[in-house]
Design a protein around this motif. Structure first.
Motif: not given
Length: 216
Positions: A163-179
């Motif tokens: 819980s006290n280790i930093s993450a790598e390859n972090v991705l935060a995103d969003g997209k439409w899937e249909g409606d």
């Protein structure tokens, strides 16, 4: 007579396979359209895009860094949806979820330590509690968890390091899937030691703008 019966059986079998394959093909091409329910109203993707300049007008993802006190330098990702679900993910704290509320009602317990930087982490004894912020998700482990102990001469503190280790390859995103608009945060947390353990936690947190649910 037997030849005719066998031929009929083969014909029935052939028709069954054919009909089953047709159903499979039909399933692949059937599209079920379901509008998003925004502020209590069924709204299509086209209507939302016509009436808003950007999806962030309704909700979305905000990636930032905390700059004050013991939280200085901690990366944070806010996910906000118009259905009333809001949460904060901390990539520098094992991809844990520190804040979570639904329709402005907090559903987590928060400690006095707040989102402490992993730089303040102390592994011995109960010192883990000095950086425990509470929240919706606090990960324990990965090599050990539970009360402090000594194992084969190695002193193990409370609940581990992850819980006290930093993450790598972090991705935060969003997209439409249909409606429907889908949002997610993902990353990898690596716990390793020379001549010791090499473990990786891969976490993906997914939610939708019109659905008050979270998948980890």
């Amino acid at each position: 007579m037997q030849a005719r019966q066998q031929q009929k059986r083969w014909e029935r079998y052939y028709l069954y396979i054919l009909s089953r394959d047709r159903m499979r093909i039909l399933k692949n091409y059937i599209i079920v359209r379901r509008n998003m329910k925004i502020f209590g109203k069924e709204t299509s993707r086209e209507e939302i895009q016509q009436k808003t300049g950007d999806i962030s007008q309704l909700g979305g993802i905000k990636y930032y860094e905390l700059i004050d006190g013991v939280s200085r330098g901690v990366r944070a990702i806010d996910i906000k949806s118009p259905c009333g679900l809001d949460m904060t993910v901390l990539p520098d704290r094992g991809m844990d979820i520190s804040n979570f509320s639904y329709k402005s009602i907090p559903v987590v317990w928060r400690s006095a330590t707040r989102e402490t930087s992993p730089a303040y982490f102390e592994s011995k004894g109960l010192e883990w509690l000095r950086t425990f912020f509470g929240g919706l998700v606090t990960t324990c482990g990965l090599t050990y968890m539970g009360a402090p102990d000594t194992d084969e001469g190695e002193e193990l503190g409370l609940h581990g390091r992850i819980s006290n280790i930093s993450a790598e390859n972090v991705l935060a995103d969003g997209k439409w899937e249909g409606d429907s608009y889908k949002m997610w945060v993902q990353g990898k947390v690596r716990e390793a030691k020379v001549f010791g353990d090499k473990l990786v936690l891969e976490r993906k947190i997914t939610t939708w703008m019109d659905q008050p649910k979270v998948i980890l």
